[in-house]
Scaffold this motif. Sequence first.
Motif, PDB file in Angstrom:
ATOM      1  N   SER A   1      -1.334   5.389   5.367  1.00 37.05           N
ATOM      2  CA  SER A   1      -1.595   6.826   5.489  1.00 37.05           C
ATOM      3  C   SER A   1      -0.740   7.435   6.592  1.00 37.05           C
ATOM      4  O   SER A   1      -0.129   8.496   6.421  1.00 37.05           O
TER       5      SER A   1
ATOM      6  N   GLU B   1       0.833  -1.204   0.000  1.00 35.28           N
ATOM      7  CA  GLU B   1       0.000   0.000   0.000  1.00 35.28           C
ATOM      8  C   GLU B   1       0.874   1.263   0.000  1.00 35.28           C
ATOM      9  O   GLU B   1       0.557   2.253  -0.655  1.00 35.28           O
TER      10      GLU B   1
ATOM     11  N   LEU C   1       2.911   7.541   5.445  1.00 32.97           N
ATOM     12  CA  LEU C   1       3.190   8.620   4.485  1.00 32.97           C
ATOM     13  C   LEU C   1       3.219   9.986   5.178  1.00 32.97           C
ATOM     14  O   LEU C   1       4.015  10.855   4.814  1.00 32.97           O
TER      15      LEU C   1
ATOM     16  N   ARG D   1       2.057   1.777  -3.502  1.00 33.66           N
ATOM     17  CA  ARG D   1       0.979   2.266  -4.344  1.00 33.66           C
ATOM     18  C   ARG D   1       0.775   3.779  -4.136  1.00 33.66           C
ATOM     19  O   ARG D   1       0.692   4.553  -5.088  1.00 33.66           O
ATOM     20  N   LEU D   2       0.741   4.193  -2.860  1.00 31.84           N
ATOM     21  CA  LEU D   2       0.494   5.611  -2.570  1.00 31.84           C
ATOM     22  C   LEU D   2       1.664   6.483  -3.020  1.00 31.84           C
ATOM     23  O   LEU D   2       1.468   7.589  -3.528  1.00 31.84           O
TER      24      LEU D   2
ATOM     25  N   TYR E   1      -0.350  24.809  -3.124  1.00 30.04           N
ATOM     26  CA  TYR E   1       0.004  24.560  -4.525  1.00 30.04           C
ATOM     27  C   TYR E   1      -1.181  24.113  -5.378  1.00 30.04           C
ATOM     28  O   TYR E   1      -1.205  24.313  -6.578  1.00 30.04           O
TER      29      TYR E   1
ATOM     30  N   ASP F   1       1.550  15.143  -5.734  1.00 31.21           N
ATOM     31  CA  ASP F   1       1.131  15.816  -4.498  1.00 31.21           C
ATOM     32  C   ASP F   1       2.235  15.775  -3.454  1.00 31.21           C
ATOM     33  O   ASP F   1       2.516  16.774  -2.789  1.00 31.21           O
ATOM     34  N   LEU F   2       2.854  14.601  -3.292  1.00 35.03           N
ATOM     35  CA  LEU F   2       3.902  14.476  -2.275  1.00 35.03           C
ATOM     36  C   LEU F   2       5.069  15.413  -2.588  1.00 35.03           C
ATOM     37  O   LEU F   2       5.617  16.060  -1.695  1.00 35.03           O
TER      38      LEU F   2
ATOM     39  N   ASP G   1      -1.833  11.857   2.744  1.00 38.11           N
ATOM     40  CA  ASP G   1      -3.107  11.257   2.336  1.00 38.11           C
ATOM     41  C   ASP G   1      -3.868  12.246   1.457  1.00 38.11           C
ATOM     42  O   ASP G   1      -3.400  13.357   1.202  1.00 38.11           O
TER      43      ASP G   1
ATOM     44  N   GLU H   1       1.026   6.715  -6.823  1.00 42.92           N
ATOM     45  CA  GLU H   1      -0.188   7.443  -7.216  1.00 42.92           C
ATOM     46  C   GLU H   1      -0.149   8.910  -6.814  1.00 42.92           C
ATOM     47  O   GLU H   1      -0.724   9.761  -7.480  1.00 42.92           O
ATOM     48  N   GLN H   2       0.476   9.190  -5.672  1.00 42.54           N
ATOM     49  CA  GLN H   2       0.436  10.560  -5.153  1.00 42.54           C
ATOM     50  C   GLN H   2       1.747  11.291  -5.357  1.00 42.54           C
ATOM     51  O   GLN H   2       2.002  12.274  -4.668  1.00 42.54           O
TER      52      GLN H   2
END
Lengths: 433, 433
Positions: A314, A17, A317, A20-21, B339, A28-29, B148, A24-25
Amino acid sequence: MKPLRVALLGCGVVGTEVVRLLNEQSDDLAARVGVPLELAGVAVRRPDRVRAGVDRELLTTDAQALVTRDDVDIVIEVIGGIEPARTLMLEAMKSGKSVVSANKALLAEDGATLFAAAREYGADLYYEASVAGAIPLLRPLRESLVGDHVQRVLGIVNGTTNYILDQMDAHGAGFSEALEEAQALGYAEADPTADVEGFDAAAKAAILAQLAFHTPVTAADVHREGITEVSPADVAGAKEMDCVVKLLAICERVPEEGGRNGRGVSVRVYPAMIPRSHPLASVREAYNAVFVEAESAGSLMFYGAGAGGAPTASAILGDLVAVARNLRGGTPGPVEVTYAKLPVLPMGETVTRYYIQLDVADRSGVLATVAEEFARHGVSIQAVRQVGLGEDAQLVVVTHRAPDAALTSTVEGLRNLDIVREVASVMRVEGED
Amino acid sequence: MKPLRVALLGCGVVGTEVVRLLNEQSDDLAARVGVPLELAGVAVRRPDRVRAGVDRELLTTDAQALVTRDDVDIVIEVIGGIEPARTLMLEAMKSGKSVVSANKALLAEDGATLFAAAREYGADLYYEASVAGAIPLLRPLRESLVGDHVQRVLGIVNGTTNYILDQMDAHGAGFSEALEEAQALGYAEADPTADVEGFDAAAKAAILAQLAFHTPVTAADVHREGITEVSPADVAGAKEMDCVVKLLAICERVPEEGGRNGRGVSVRVYPAMIPRSHPLASVREAYNAVFVEAESAGSLMFYGAGAGGAPTASAILGDLVAVARNLRGGTPGPVEVTYAKLPVLPMGETVTRYYIQLDVADRSGVLATVAEEFARHGVSIQAVRQVGLGEDAQLVVVTHRAPDAALTSTVEGLRNLDIVREVASVMRVEGED
């Protein structure tokens, strides 16, 4: 902008997981950290196993080499257990990496060694995911409440046992039956020992107590009772009291005359009755919730999913972004301070209340004899009620608050009375002051 | 060890409590920060007023001079309002001080200016106390959930209005009566406008939305409706629906086909019905609670006292320790990043549901005419119920989800129908998906 590179140790449910995050993110990160985060490698035991979404090129079986690699900035540990997790985390910090971990067992057993290493090497060690999944709990204790004086932490921190007790309460199921159902639904593992014997909750209680009271607490310091002995009679007795049985983790200061810090702390995990009107009573199924009582803040509650791949990821991260920002800023975050060094008091000195259900003989003077036994141990009775008649007579006694040692020796004394056929149920009562 | 010196701007209920805690907890705070925290001065308007526990030597009326003094490291702002608070905070950051503020109005109106100054001068600006008192909410959003993808924040963030609505629900009181009681008990101010008209909640909603969605949101962007128009009929209607009326702050992404960030965000404050089974329904009296829904973390709830001197001071001290640690480390904490810059959509585009109660004429074909009016605006009906008979007939209609613009024009259309004598109650329905 030079990316920060992340090594992942372990790639099970949570690790997959996390990958994956991260993928996918990634945009944003990067925006939130200020530079991109890149996966540098994933240490696994079985590289041939298929892991959806994980680039096989990144897999390695040499975790030791991975955590000291020059192109790794941050290490995420989701292997669990004591070794090799401890050695790998120490190696990582020694080579200047920041560490994010979800490892409650290790943090609760030997957090001191890890914190010392973090301090020595100026590394970050963050572990929000180790307690109550994605529920922000460690950061609020560590930072939001750091200017306050925490009096008590009272919580449901194990979803498996809460699911089992909830089933017993809702459907009158026995422990074994409810456990089997929890296993069938994936809420309990094939070997449920860590959950049902309270080891998991005790590790979390140690971590919470250490943060709340700035005092070293290990899992071995925690008084621990599991739920395997909780009977349908206990659950039914709780119902008659308008209570519900929950496995509680309790960390509290034991007051001292004239002192502010208390003469010590009590850290314990056991099944106990709480009133149905208490907010923790309505925590159903596998959810977690934690009450924190602080001098100025008053009572706060934190509620959410306490486990699972996505919620745990979550929390990881969140910590990852925090340590990445610290790396960019060039200064690690605060390391745990355990300056207060309050003693962890033995369970016998902890003050609590008991609910006791007795099968008694049908004889005159029974109540007097029973009452005398309580008085002999200095335990005062809050309420007593007789249920049934003649041969089926039962006495239900609820005590006032008393030291646990006095309460247990009262129960021992009751067992030895001729007129007591059986001590049918003994349960502590919490959540009322 | 050289102490860090703190200037306090304002010394009302919260400020006095901050001084008390700084004094009483000085040893603990020093241990947690690593160096002592010392009060350098307190800026007040009326230095002659007696303030228990505050050394009169520290008082000054020259706030401007205090915030730029060389022996001040950190400025705590609890004056409130826009000016002079803004100028003082900007001056403080310009002269290299870190700032801790409880000022929701200013943060919501002109946070961008303050964040820009924090970035420019490398200063910390922390403001946990501005939303929901001691409930850790900004730090969890800013840090714990930063990895998240937050979908929605739904909360009760104003204690005064919750107290009033709770009284209306529990005792059938009218708004004015409940307000007077709240004023008598100190839950509402003599001029209750900021609370009952939703300005306070709207400022908090703007702050929460900005953090949750990494998007600039000001108080002016927030759709705001207060509770002064909530009638006993609305509350009774909610009861019949097994709902309760709460003043909700709602921040959510408005979904977009195939997009992950949504095509914008909706930020709004209004009284709405929520089911009694919803955890927010059981938030009584002046308590606050906030639900956060995030992609990986799932649903989280934070609950506690949302206002008051001591809880607010607890949040301020938490921030104070954080900025003090940052000063010692030589690196400020992260500054807000906005952002994502998602548009804040007008209320008309927000999707919600309506509960509508109509006094209708006793005539055949009424339901058909009413139903046609809904259809004409593209609003589909979830349930309809007729209450009473003949001249007293009422229709209660609950819609499916639809854009607010379509819902309001439906209500307008209903008002113009001959057969509708009065639109007796209109209330949005939230907390169900």
